[in-house]
Design a protein around this motif. Sequence first.
Motif, short mmCIF file in Angstrom:
data_model
loop_
_atom_site.label_atom_id
_atom_site.label_comp_id
_atom_site.label_asym_id
_atom_site.label_seq_id
_atom_site.Cartn_x
_atom_site.Cartn_y
_atom_site.Cartn_z
N CYS A 27 0.72 -1.25 0.04
CA CYS A 27 0.10 -0.11 0.20
C CYS A 27 0.51 1.01 -0.37
O CYS A 27 1.57 1.81 0.73
CB CYS A 27 -1.13 -0.08 0.99
SG CYS A 27 -1.94 1.86 1.60
N LYS A 35 -4.70 -5.93 -1.54
CA LYS A 35 -5.85 -7.60 -2.45
C LYS A 35 -6.00 -7.45 -3.35
O LYS A 35 -6.68 -6.12 -2.96
CB LYS A 35 -5.91 -8.02 -1.43
CG LYS A 35 -5.86 -9.52 -1.46
CD LYS A 35 -6.75 -10.04 0.05
CE LYS A 35 -6.85 -11.07 0.13
NZ LYS A 35 -7.48 -12.01 1.74
N ILE A 37 -9.86 -7.53 -4.96
CA ILE A 37 -11.33 -7.61 -4.36
C ILE A 37 -11.90 -7.25 -5.53
O ILE A 37 -12.04 -6.10 -6.54
CB ILE A 37 -11.79 -6.70 -3.24
CG1 ILE A 37 -10.67 -6.26 -2.20
CG2 ILE A 37 -13.07 -7.17 -3.09
CD1 ILE A 37 -10.79 -7.59 -1.53
N ARG A 41 -10.37 -3.62 -7.23
CA ARG A 41 -10.05 -2.89 -6.74
C ARG A 41 -8.50 -3.77 -5.70
O ARG A 41 -9.11 -4.54 -5.43
CB ARG A 41 -11.32 -1.40 -5.69
CG ARG A 41 -11.92 -2.73 -5.13
CD ARG A 41 -13.33 -1.77 -4.16
NE ARG A 41 -14.09 -2.66 -3.91
CZ ARG A 41 -14.09 -2.92 -2.26
NH1 ARG A 41 -13.11 -2.08 -1.19
NH2 ARG A 41 -14.61 -3.73 -1.81
N VAL A 43 -7.27 -3.51 -2.23
CA VAL A 43 -7.91 -2.89 -0.71
C VAL A 43 -6.59 -3.67 -0.11
O VAL A 43 -6.20 -4.72 -0.06
CB VAL A 43 -8.65 -3.09 -0.30
CG1 VAL A 43 -9.47 -2.79 0.93
CG2 VAL A 43 -9.75 -2.98 -1.44
N CYS A 44 -5.60 -2.92 1.09
CA CYS A 44 -4.92 -3.05 1.75
C CYS A 44 -5.80 -3.35 3.29
O CYS A 44 -6.82 -3.31 3.37
CB CYS A 44 -3.95 -2.04 2.69
SG CYS A 44 -4.50 -0.61 3.38
N THR A 45 -4.98 -4.00 4.17
CA THR A 45 -4.83 -4.51 5.61
C THR A 45 -5.88 -3.18 6.18
O THR A 45 -6.14 -3.19 6.66
CB THR A 45 -4.68 -5.06 6.45
OG1 THR A 45 -2.87 -4.57 6.40
CG2 THR A 45 -4.04 -6.65 5.56
N GLU A 46 -5.55 -1.98 6.28
CA GLU A 46 -6.19 -0.93 6.59
C GLU A 46 -6.84 0.07 6.32
O GLU A 46 -7.27 0.85 6.19
CB GLU A 46 -4.89 -0.17 6.85
CG GLU A 46 -3.64 -0.42 7.48
CD GLU A 46 -3.95 -0.58 9.25
OE1 GLU A 46 -4.18 0.38 9.98
OE2 GLU A 46 -3.34 -1.99 9.77
N ASN A 47 -7.33 -0.67 5.12
CA ASN A 47 -8.84 -0.40 4.30
C ASN A 47 -8.73 0.92 3.43
O ASN A 47 -9.46 1.25 2.86
CB ASN A 47 -10.13 -0.15 5.47
CG ASN A 47 -11.19 -1.46 5.04
OD1 ASN A 47 -11.42 -1.83 3.62
ND2 ASN A 47 -11.46 -1.11 5.74
N HIS A 48 -7.22 0.24 2.90
CA HIS A 48 -6.63 1.87 1.68
C HIS A 48 -7.51 1.87 0.58
O HIS A 48 -6.99 0.26 0.36
CB HIS A 48 -5.65 2.31 1.88
CG HIS A 48 -4.92 3.26 3.11
ND1 HIS A 48 -3.83 2.78 3.94
CD2 HIS A 48 -5.75 4.20 3.64
CE1 HIS A 48 -3.88 3.74 5.06
NE2 HIS A 48 -5.11 4.28 4.91
N SER A 49 -8.42 2.38 -0.13
CA SER A 49 -8.56 1.38 -1.60
C SER A 49 -8.05 2.23 -2.06
O SER A 49 -8.35 3.52 -2.51
CB SER A 49 -10.00 0.99 -0.63
OG SER A 49 -10.78 0.59 -2.49
N ASP A 51 -9.05 1.90 -6.88
CA ASP A 51 -10.16 0.93 -7.92
C ASP A 51 -8.83 1.10 -9.02
O ASP A 51 -8.60 1.87 -9.68
CB ASP A 51 -11.31 2.12 -8.38
CG ASP A 51 -11.66 2.63 -7.39
OD1 ASP A 51 -12.24 1.47 -6.10
OD2 ASP A 51 -12.84 3.69 -7.35
#
Length: 299
Positions: A27, A35, A37, A41, A43-49, A51
Amino acid sequence: MNGAKAMISKKMMNAEQIEKNAHLFSCPVCEAELKLIDKSRLVCTENHSFDLSRQGYANLTTGGHLTKYDKALFEARKTIIDSGFFNPVLDSITNLISTQLEDKPEAAIIDAGCGEGSHLSTILRELKKNVTGVGIDLSKEGILAAAKDHPGHIWVVADLANCPFADEQFDVILNILSPANYAEFSRLLKPDGLFVKVVPENDYLKELRAVFYDETEREQDSDPTARVAEHFSAVKTERITYQFPLDQELLAKLIRMTPLTWGASEEKVNEALRIGIPSITIDFTIIIATRRNEGTFEC
Ligand SMILES: C[S@@+](CC[C@H](N)C(=O)[O-])C[C@H]1O[C@@H](n2cnc3c(N)ncnc32)[C@H](O)[C@@H]1O
Ligand SMILES: [Zn+2]
């Protein structure tokens, strides 16, 4: 296939490569793993996303970046590249990489500052083996063209000074006529990896400089080979010099693609096209190096 369907399948080809190789990414905000999804998109484990675009490239820049490299420039660059202008350089690079990857059943290459992606795509095609290709560039227009014209690889808008990839993931780093960030390149390269940089030499495009600046001497950047040697080991260089024929159309594209002529007046451009340059000098050095591994001493 209609346009919309073709675009979807290109997007899928690009997204599948990202999904399969998600372990390469980190990230750009927090350096956590990313990862893919829903094939749409990262997305990292801290929820930065982030697209994926319609063309299936990822934009992993943080904050706005301005670049002078626009769509018209990359179109001109593509015409020049397709004409075979860089072929001898690309052949040399492909041979170097082929030797480097000889014993590896699979490998990953990153092209840092890949522009519109043709060099990376050509090299991957010529290697004829299972190699994952990642092209990054700060210019969205360059990456968009790459994702459209060369699907099936990983294309990312990213700053090479803050690469959104995990440590020691790449067998080869390419850096062709683009800026470098040696701290990042050392971090990304596997311990046995290869760094390949192409820089222009004195006589590169000297005929064009003669028309636009009434002189043929190139203003040299600070010694790029010495800069590489400060950060990498076993530095070797290969000089490649040749002439390339130019018709009117190619000359017009060349004038459009090179920073050398940015800001030139329309009269100057017209004058150059009227006089013509039947043959142009291409003069590059390929700098080849390996990673400097901690704890090894060099004499
Ligand atoms: C002269 S072009 C070369 C492009 C390509 N390698 C080629 O030979 O056609 C330089 C490229 O470096 C890119 N660039 C400049 N600064 C960058 C940065 N900080 N991160 C990523 N790319 C960058 C530009 O957007 C441009 O595409
Ligand atoms: Zn994050």
